[in-house]
Enzyme design. Structure first.
Site, short mmCIF file in Angstrom:
data_model
loop_
_atom_site.label_atom_id
_atom_site.label_comp_id
_atom_site.label_asym_id
_atom_site.label_seq_id
_atom_site.Cartn_x
_atom_site.Cartn_y
_atom_site.Cartn_z
N ARG A 57 0.85 -1.22 0.00
CA ARG A 57 0.00 0.00 0.00
C ARG A 57 0.87 1.25 0.00
NH1 ARG A 57 -2.12 -3.38 -1.15
NH2 ARG A 57 -3.98 -4.44 -0.46
N SER B 105 -10.90 -0.47 3.40
CA SER B 105 -10.19 -0.73 4.66
C SER B 105 -9.71 0.59 5.25
CB SER B 105 -8.96 -1.60 4.39
OG SER B 105 -9.37 -2.80 3.77
N GLU C 198 -5.30 3.89 6.16
CA GLU C 198 -4.98 3.70 4.75
C GLU C 198 -5.41 4.90 3.90
OE1 GLU C 198 -5.81 -0.24 2.89
OE2 GLU C 198 -6.68 0.97 1.31
C1 LIG Z 1 -15.58 -0.15 -0.90
C2 LIG Z 1 -14.09 0.07 -1.09
C3 LIG Z 1 -13.23 -1.00 -1.29
C4 LIG Z 1 -11.85 -0.79 -1.49
N1 LIG Z 1 -11.04 -1.87 -1.68
C5 LIG Z 1 -9.72 -1.70 -1.88
C6 LIG Z 1 -8.86 -2.84 -2.09
O1 LIG Z 1 -9.30 -3.99 -2.13
N2 LIG Z 1 -7.54 -2.60 -2.27
C7 LIG Z 1 -7.01 -1.34 -2.26
O2 LIG Z 1 -5.80 -1.21 -2.41
N3 LIG Z 1 -7.80 -0.24 -2.07
C8 LIG Z 1 -9.14 -0.41 -1.89
N4 LIG Z 1 -9.94 0.69 -1.68
C9 LIG Z 1 -9.35 2.03 -1.65
C10 LIG Z 1 -9.47 2.80 -3.00
O3 LIG Z 1 -10.48 2.28 -3.80
C11 LIG Z 1 -8.16 2.80 -3.79
O4 LIG Z 1 -7.12 3.32 -3.03
C12 LIG Z 1 -8.30 3.57 -5.11
O5 LIG Z 1 -7.16 3.37 -5.90
C13 LIG Z 1 -8.47 5.06 -4.88
O6 LIG Z 1 -8.78 5.65 -6.13
P1 LIG Z 1 -9.51 7.03 -6.23
O7 LIG Z 1 -9.44 7.49 -7.63
O8 LIG Z 1 -10.87 6.94 -5.65
O9 LIG Z 1 -8.58 7.92 -5.29
P2 LIG Z 1 -8.94 9.31 -4.58
O10 LIG Z 1 -9.64 9.01 -3.29
O11 LIG Z 1 -9.58 10.24 -5.51
O12 LIG Z 1 -7.45 9.80 -4.25
C14 LIG Z 1 -6.68 9.12 -3.28
C15 LIG Z 1 -5.32 9.83 -3.14
O13 LIG Z 1 -4.58 9.71 -4.34
C16 LIG Z 1 -4.35 10.99 -4.92
N5 LIG Z 1 -4.57 10.83 -6.36
C17 LIG Z 1 -5.73 10.50 -6.98
N6 LIG Z 1 -5.51 10.40 -8.30
C18 LIG Z 1 -4.22 10.70 -8.50
C19 LIG Z 1 -3.38 10.79 -9.65
N7 LIG Z 1 -3.85 10.56 -10.88
N8 LIG Z 1 -2.07 11.12 -9.49
C20 LIG Z 1 -1.56 11.35 -8.25
N9 LIG Z 1 -2.30 11.29 -7.13
C21 LIG Z 1 -3.61 10.97 -7.26
C22 LIG Z 1 -5.34 11.94 -4.28
O14 LIG Z 1 -4.83 13.26 -4.25
C23 LIG Z 1 -5.46 11.34 -2.89
O15 LIG Z 1 -4.38 11.73 -2.09
C24 LIG Z 1 -11.32 0.52 -1.48
C25 LIG Z 1 -12.20 1.61 -1.28
C26 LIG Z 1 -13.57 1.39 -1.10
C27 LIG Z 1 -14.50 2.56 -0.91
#
Ligand SMILES: Cc1cc2nc3c(=O)[nH]c(=O)nc-3n(C[C@H](O)[C@H](O)[C@H](O)COP(=O)(O)OP(=O)(O)OC[C@H]3O[C@@H](n4cnc5c(N)ncnc54)[C@H](O)[C@@H]3O)c2cc1C
Length: 365
Positions: free
Chosen positions: A164, A249, A357
């Site tokens: 992570r 998580s 996380e």
């Molecule tokens: C129901 C649920 C289940 C999940 N299961 C998992 C799992 O199994 N495994 C896992 O690893 N994660 C899991 N996650 C966490 C999440 O889905 C991941 O971390 C996902 O990759 C986040 O993507 P996002 O676009 O929503 O990020 P955001 O929430 O929009 O951004 C997260 C962070 O990354 C930064 N960011 C976003 N996009 C970029 C970019 N293009 N360049 C640089 N920085 C950026 C943002 O500034 C912020 O700091 C889960 C979340 C939920 C709600």
């Protein structure tokens, strides 16, 4: 003047106050232009993808949110040896992209089915599940380097992935900034043509598929079972299911020296996690197990006076002790109160400190 955009409408926990300003970037060029201008004027910047790993303060964000709203998935190159290079745009919905690769008969991302959010965020915390993570197939990212002020390509090696974790996430945690040094614009993966089958690297998934861990199963079937297992834990977004109104998580699984086991019950799940720089063996503990066995069961909630109650505005998921969920009208403060109680209770019981996380913006645990 138009109403300010509330982050609650763009985050999967459905909490978070208004943004002072909001830009929808519909191309990589627009995103870079906006980010460059904001950085040069010293305006606080929050880059947002799907908002599934972001916990935003109730007071909102005092700067500009740049939402990466450009998508796309394409084959870049068919390579010799049965591999294909694919490119995903940063704002591309991740699970749609995984479904597309499975339809193409490409193996590599299927175990990451059902993870919410955007493709561009996946390298940030090296998204992973069911024995896979993006570092296993990611070749490189194209990114805007906010410090150097230039477009760069970062290879898998440059990203220095961990559990992570990546150099991008570390650049965020090491600063007061709310956006990492590198903003990912697109991600390249090398995927395999394996005759529509995939290796199964996780015991629970292998059991569901009726194969041994390490054996192969049909690609579509792997995706189907991953989605099924995840949904049963509230880990696939579903507007009707408040167990999914979360950031997934809330805590990472702690990785600690193996000697920690001496202080824990004999049946504590602990998995080998390599060695530290001094050659000491490390183990990965299950945060969900530590939480549950510290007395915080599924559905644990807090009342207004922070006493444990049922039917609270926020609670642990009723399907999984690792997710902190909004039951309909929770605030960020409500979610943090649960997380804090759980973190402190686990530390008091086991002497192990859990770390969040999701990225906390404008708030602290
Ligand atoms: C129901 C649920 C289940 C999940 N299961 C998992 C799992 O199994 N495994 C896992 O690893 N994660 C899991 N996650 C966490 C999440 O889905 C991941 O971390 C996902 O990759 C986040 O993507 P996002 O676009 O929503 O990020 P955001 O929430 O929009 O951004 C997260 C962070 O990354 C930064 N960011 C976003 N996009 C970029 C970019 N293009 N360049 C640089 N920085 C950026 C943002 O500034 C912020 O700091 C889960 C979340 C939920 C709600």
């Amino acid at each position: 003047m138009s109403e300010p955009v509330r982050l609650a409408e763009y985050t999967t926990s459905r909490v978070g106050g208004p943004a002072a300003d909001w830009i929808e970037a519909t191309s990589a060029t627009e995103a870079v232009e906006a980010i460059r201008a904001l950085d040069s004027s010293g305006t606080p910047l929050l880059v947002l993808g799907g908002g599934s790993n972001t916990l935003m303060a109730d007071v909102g964000f005092p700067g500009t949110v740049v939402r990466l709203a450009f998508s796309g998935a394409q084959v870049v190159q068919e390579e010799a040896g049965g591999t294909t290079l694919v490119r995903l745009a940063a704002g591309q919905d991740w699970d749609e992209a995984v479904a597309w690769t499975v339809q193409q008969g490409l193996t590599g991302l299927e175990a990451l089915s059902g993870i919410p959010g955007s493709a561009g965020a996946t390298p940030v915390q090296n998204v992973g599940a069911y024995g896979a993570d993006v570092s296993q197939s990611l070749v490189s990212v194209q990114a805007w380097d906010r410090v150097a002020g230039e477009l760069v390509t970062l290879t898998n090696e440059d990203l220095r992935f961990g559990y992570r974790d990546s150099v991008i996430k570390r650049s965020l945690l090491a600063s007061d900034d709310t956006t990492p040094r590198w903003v990912v614009l697109s991600v390249d993966f090398r995927l395999h043509h394996t005759g529509r089958t995939a290796p199964v690297r996780f015991a629970q998934l292998a059991r569901a598929l009726g194969v041994e861990e390490g054996e192969w199963a049909p690609l579509e079937t792997v995706r189907h079972h991953v989605l099924h297992l995840r949904a049963a834990k509230g880990m696939v977004l579903d507007a009707q299911d408040q167990d999914t109104w979360s950031t997934g998580s809330f805590f990472t699984n702690p990785i600690l020296p193996a000697s920690v086991r001496a202080h824990l019950p004999a049946d504590t799940p602990a998995y080998g996690a390599g060695q530290d720089e001094d050659g000491e063996k490390l183990v990965k503990l299950s945060a969900a197990w530590l939480i549950d066995r510290a007395g915080f069961g599924k559905g644990f909630g807090l009342g207004p006076d922070e006493q444990a109650i049922a039917g609270a505005r926020a609670s642990l998921s009723t399907k999984h002790t690792l997710a902190v969920t909004n039951r309909g009208n929770a605030s960020t403060a409500d979610l943090l109160a649960i997380a804090r109680t759980v973190r402190d209770g686990v530390e008091a019981q086991w002497g192990v400190r859990l770390h969040p996380e999701p990225v906390l913006v404008g708030c602290l645990l």
